[in-house]
Write an enzyme that holds these catalytic residues in place. Structure first.
Site, PDB file in Angstrom:
ATOM      1  N   GLU A 162      -3.674  -7.494  13.572  1.00  0.00           N
ATOM      2  CA  GLU A 162      -2.538  -6.588  13.737  1.00  0.00           C
ATOM      3  C   GLU A 162      -2.949  -5.183  13.276  1.00  0.00           C
ATOM      4  O   GLU A 162      -3.877  -5.022  12.485  1.00  0.00           O
ATOM      5  CB  GLU A 162      -1.341  -7.072  12.914  1.00  0.00           C
ATOM      6  N   ASN A 188      -3.307  -4.568   9.616  1.00  0.00           N
ATOM      7  CA  ASN A 188      -4.469  -5.144   8.919  1.00  0.00           C
ATOM      8  C   ASN A 188      -5.567  -4.117   8.672  1.00  0.00           C
ATOM      9  O   ASN A 188      -6.419  -4.311   7.794  1.00  0.00           O
ATOM     10  CB  ASN A 188      -5.075  -6.298   9.733  1.00  0.00           C
ATOM     11  N   ASP A 208      -2.327  -8.048  -9.648  1.00  0.00           N
ATOM     12  CA  ASP A 208      -3.059  -9.109  -8.972  1.00  0.00           C
ATOM     13  C   ASP A 208      -2.891 -10.468  -9.634  1.00  0.00           C
ATOM     14  O   ASP A 208      -3.186 -10.634 -10.799  1.00  0.00           O
ATOM     15  CB  ASP A 208      -4.550  -8.782  -8.969  1.00  0.00           C
ATOM     16  N   CYS A 250      25.030 -22.779  -2.831  1.00  0.00           N
ATOM     17  CA  CYS A 250      26.370 -22.199  -2.852  1.00  0.00           C
ATOM     18  C   CYS A 250      26.314 -20.672  -2.822  1.00  0.00           C
ATOM     19  O   CYS A 250      27.189 -20.007  -2.258  1.00  0.00           O
ATOM     20  CB  CYS A 250      27.149 -22.683  -4.078  1.00  0.00           C
ATOM     21  N   ARG A 288      -7.054  -2.543   5.180  1.00  0.00           N
ATOM     22  CA  ARG A 288      -7.724  -3.283   4.118  1.00  0.00           C
ATOM     23  C   ARG A 288      -8.715  -4.324   4.640  1.00  0.00           C
ATOM     24  O   ARG A 288      -9.569  -4.780   3.898  1.00  0.00           O
ATOM     25  CB  ARG A 288      -6.701  -3.949   3.196  1.00  0.00           C
ATOM     26  N   GLN A 289      -8.605  -4.725   5.894  1.00  0.00           N
ATOM     27  CA  GLN A 289      -9.523  -5.708   6.466  1.00  0.00           C
ATOM     28  C   GLN A 289     -10.618  -4.939   7.205  1.00  0.00           C
ATOM     29  O   GLN A 289     -10.563  -4.738   8.410  1.00  0.00           O
ATOM     30  CB  GLN A 289      -8.747  -6.670   7.362  1.00  0.00           C
ATOM     31  N   ALA A 311      -7.914  -9.990   4.456  1.00  0.00           N
ATOM     32  CA  ALA A 311      -8.507  -8.965   3.592  1.00  0.00           C
ATOM     33  C   ALA A 311      -9.618  -9.542   2.713  1.00  0.00           C
ATOM     34  O   ALA A 311     -10.737  -9.035   2.700  1.00  0.00           O
ATOM     35  CB  ALA A 311      -7.411  -8.336   2.737  1.00  0.00           C
TER      36      ALA A 311
END
Length: 835
Positions: free
Chosen positions: A383, A386, A450, A485, A389-390, A351
């Site tokens: 993908e 994506n 952000d 644990c 935003r890309q 992005a």
């Protein structure tokens, strides 16, 4: 997302700022976006509008303030109100204005994900007081509400929400609990989102008394100074029907005079900054692409708030200048001559990477005619997820390499660039090849909170752009480790079961096959191993290899048998053994001085497990280690983790997570949206311009911004701290020493090499948590003759290790002095060594 998919947006003005906003809104997924403009593009618009090509004709314009006020009044008094956002970018100055009407309800002001907080105690009383377990801070505010679950004893609280009054960071009251049953044990609470209503004034009302966001607290007067200067620029356009001419001193002085006149009419005002006004006058006709990207991201986020009622809106102005004072900001002038010849390496093309390449293209970074170059490397494939935003990628690019696809799209924006694409991960061989290494990373809490790490060095909690001599403002808090644990026996929340499943995946499909393969790299054949074992030699790893070999399935039926046995082992047999000596009613005794108290062992956050019954209704010497890959639905990785996690969650009565949430946690996915990435990349690119332009140290900024609240904080970079080892020997956090060894290089050779190369002899050498050399430890002096390879035992393909060294203090009694990390290469050329 549903609200955005049903929303309509009208956007007027398709300059550099308008196209940024349009891109972000489209990526967010609105139903209808209507674009409006009345002017034809000109040549210089190619430097700010990345959708323009040299043979295109596009409509664009910028709205005058008088028109903005008329449209704002129409929107404000319309029933229901139409959300209005005004946004301008002129040269070095920007402003954003928001008006969402008299009554604007926000369902989730912060966007922070509610986290379960376990309860230590709840008192009977009026009011009842809730105390958090293990002195954990609750992070609540008075007036908030919390939802109770799994409380024992005071059962009637479960499923109810109560308003809190904060008493301390660890406790709060929840009203009258005197009539409820006494609290026994366990339980947790979740903060309940409280809607909030915001009231806005019109632009006309806000002009004289603006509510402004103050990004830089060291310059609190700056937003008001920009407000006055931008209003004066509006007045200049009304009087002259144009913007000030570039480099025209007469226009600049006219604008200064107008600013002084406007400033006197404002109720909220600051002294006029004449230098700022003159710079605005010189640059107003231009558009600085990174600045348009940054403010476009901020404005676009306000659009999404207006559509969804999620996150606190801006009230009501934000305005900030850059620290870049330029005589011209058109594509063909000012700093571009220097930018053209730069060679940059960009790591990652997701992005932020796409946004950075777009900014580089608009700025003219790395032009072929000037011997410049931008090198992009990213091993990932595109993908479907994506695409929101890309923005350089389209649906036809899915499963194609990110780097090569992004390079093609970048060259469409600026064909004169020299952009080289690689699919490699970054290794030390690339160091020193390029002027600067730009590495940006975006962290988001849910969607728009952000934390950013930015150019040249890994910085965090803010967008921090630093030179080698600068110190980051702060660092990311270390990831909270889940105790072993807890994972093994006492999971309490779904994150614990998902991490347990991830660990089982790594052990079964990565770690054990790797051990198996490494064993056979150092042993020639099974016969030779058998012969040495018959001679009673101890072979490291032999037992594990024999065990793996004997259990390795060779047919599909064997896989089914092995899976069935694993099911009983993990979800029945081990669980049956665990609670047998510790039934749900088991108590254990706490001793405090002279008093003894008994309490249930199985109480929150410990959950008693219940075994699960299996129900159907509900090459010879080589193995293939599997690297966990969350995005390939055909490889079975997520199926394994999701199934194992869900079974373990059921076993411990933990609410099961769906596949999407499991994928997000197991894959450590950080949600991101286009608005934030655009703003980040814009701010990063502005700092790049300062680096190239040779700006002074005081011009560089760290920036933290949270688009959800919203908040933006700018701070000046601080000089890096240097640690003194001796009078003439010091180091900073950016320093690293290097030692080149060979197959027979001993620990003594390493110590001497540090002494010869750096003028000081180490007194302690540590690799990770393993102490290689500590003189006071018994037998460590004998290690000086051992080779580094024998001490460290690296894997066959390991080229180097980073070691921690310490040095003797100058005065007796003082502690040893730390040094910088020392990178030790196993061979002189840095290539993989042979055992």
């Amino acid at each position: 997302m549903q609200q955005m998919a049903q929303s309509s947006v009208f956007l007027s003005g398709m300059g550099g700022l308008g196209v940024e906003i349009a891109k972000n809104i489209v990526l967010a997924g609105v139903k209808v976006l209507t674009l409006h403009d009345t002017k034809q593009c000109e040549t210089w618009d190619l430097g700010s509008n990345f959708f323009l090509r040299q043979d295109d004709c596009v409509i664009l314009t910028e709205a005058r303030l008088s028109l903005q006020k008329k449209i704002n009044d129409f929107c404000h008094f319309h029933q229901p109100p139409i959300r209005f956002i005004g946004c301008d970018a002129y040269g070095i100055c920007v402003r954003v204005f928001c008006d969402f009407g008299d009554q604007f309800e926000v369902s989730d002001p912060t966007g922070e994900e509610a986290k379960e907080m376990f309860i230590q105690n709840i008192t009977q009383g009026n009011p009842g007081v809730v105390t958090c377990m293990d002195s954990r801070t609750h992070g609540l505010q008075t007036g908030q509400s919390v939802l109770f679950r799994e409380v024992n004893g005071m059962d009637t609280l479960n499923g109810t929400a109560r308003q809190v009054t904060v008493l301390s960071p660890y406790s709060f009251s929840v009203g009258d609990t005197s009539c409820l049953q006494p609290y026994a044990h366990g339980g947790f609470f979740l903060p309940v989102k409280t809607p909030r209503t915001y009231s806005f004034e019109t632009m006309e009302q806000q002009l004289s008394e603006p509510q402004v966001l103050t990004p830089d607290f060291s310059k609190p007067e700056a937003p008001l100074q920009i407000h006055a200067a931008m209003l004066a620029l509006d007045a200049f356009q009304e009087q002259h029907n144009r913007l000030p001419n570039i480099g025209c001193c007469q226009d600049a002085e006219v604008l200064v005079k107008l600013t002084e006149e406007v400033n006197h009419t404002l109720t909220n005002r600051a002294p006029v900054n004449s230098e700022l006004v003159r710079c605005l006058s010189r640059t107003a006709q231009g558009s600085l692409p990174p600045l348009a990207a940054a403010v476009g991201g901020i404005a676009s986020q306000e659009v999404l708030k207006a559509l969804t009622g999620k996150f606190a809106p801006l009230q009501q102005w934000v305005g900030q200048p850059t620290a870049i004072h330029l005589t011209e900001v058109r594509r063909s002038d000012w700093l571009f001559g220097v930018l053209w010849g730069w060679c940059l390496l960009q790591v990652g093309c997701g992005a932020i990477g796409c946004e950075m390449l777009k900014n580089f293209a608009l700025l003219g970074v790395g032009l072929a005619k000037s011997s410049g170059e931008v090198c992009v490397t990213d091993p990932d494939l595109i993908e479907k997820s994506n695409l929101n935003r890309q923005f350089l990628f389209r649906s036809q690019h899915i499963q194609k390499p990110k780097s090569t696809t992004a390079v093609v799209a970048t060259l469409e924006i600026n064909p004169e660039m020299q952009v080289d694409a690689h699919l490699n991960k970054v290794c030390p061989a690339t160091e020193g090849v390029y002027n600067d290494l730009f590495y940006s990373r975006l962290h988001l809490v849910v969607t728009a909170l952000d934390n950013v790490e930015a150019p040249m060095y890994v910085l965090s909690v803010c967008l921090s752009v630093c030179l080698p001599l600068c110190l980051p403002l702060s660092r990311d808090p270390p990831e909270e480790e889940i105790p072993f644990c807890t994972l093994k026996s006492f999971p309490a929340v779904i994150e614990h079961t998902i991490q347990w499943a991830r660990d089982k995946f790594e052990s079964a499909f990565a770690h054990k096959p790797t051990i198996y393969n490494m064993f056979w790299q150092t042993h020639s054949s099974a016969e030779a191993v058998l012969q040495r074992m018959q001679q009673r030699e101890t072979l490291e790893g032999a037992f594990q290899v024999v065990k793996l070999l004997s259990r390795r399935p060779s047919q599909w039926e064997h896989c089914i048998i092995l899976a069935r046995l694993k099911f009983d082992k993990y979800f029945k047999r081990k669980v049956t053994l665990l609670p047998s000596p510790l039934p749900p009613t088991h108590t254990h005794t706490h001793t405090h001085t002279h008093t003894h108290t008994d309490s249930l062992f199985w109480q929150s956050p410990k959950r008693p497990p219940s075994p699960i019954e299996f129900d159907l209704k509900d090459s010879l010497l080589r193995m293939s280690p599997q690297v966990f890959e969350k995005d390939d639905d055909l490889n079975g990785h997520m199926d394994f983790v999701a199934s194992a996690s869900s079974l373990r969650a059921r076993m411990y009565s933990i609410e099961v997570a769906d596949r999407l949430k499991t994928k997000r946690i197991a894959g450590k996915i950080i949600p991101a949206i286009a608005t934030a990435t655009a703003a980040v990349a814009g701010l990063v690119s502005l700092e790049l311009v300062k680096v190239v332009g040779g700006y002074g140290f005081e011009s560089f900024n760290n920036c933290f911004f949270n688009l959800a609240i919203p908040v933006m904080v700018l701070t000046e970079a601080a000089p890096v701290k240097r640690t003194q080892i001796r009078e003439d020997i010091s180091f900073s956090i950016w320093d690293r020493w290097t030692v080149w060894g060979h197959q027979h290089f001993s620990l003594s050779d390493f110590i001497n090499a540090v002494l010869v190369n750096y003028g000081i002899e180490p007194t302690m050498v540590v690799h990770g948590v393993k102490m290689l050399y500590v003189p006071v430890m018994p037998g460590h002096n004998k290690r000086l003759k051992l080779t580094m390879q024998k001490l460290i035992k690296p894997s066959v393909d390991r080229r180097y290790v980073d070691l921690t060294v310490s040095f003797a203090p100058e005065s007796d009694g003082d502690e040893d002095l730390p040094g910088p990390p020392v990178r030790y290469y196993f061979s002189p050329d840095g290539d993989a060594h042979t055992a």
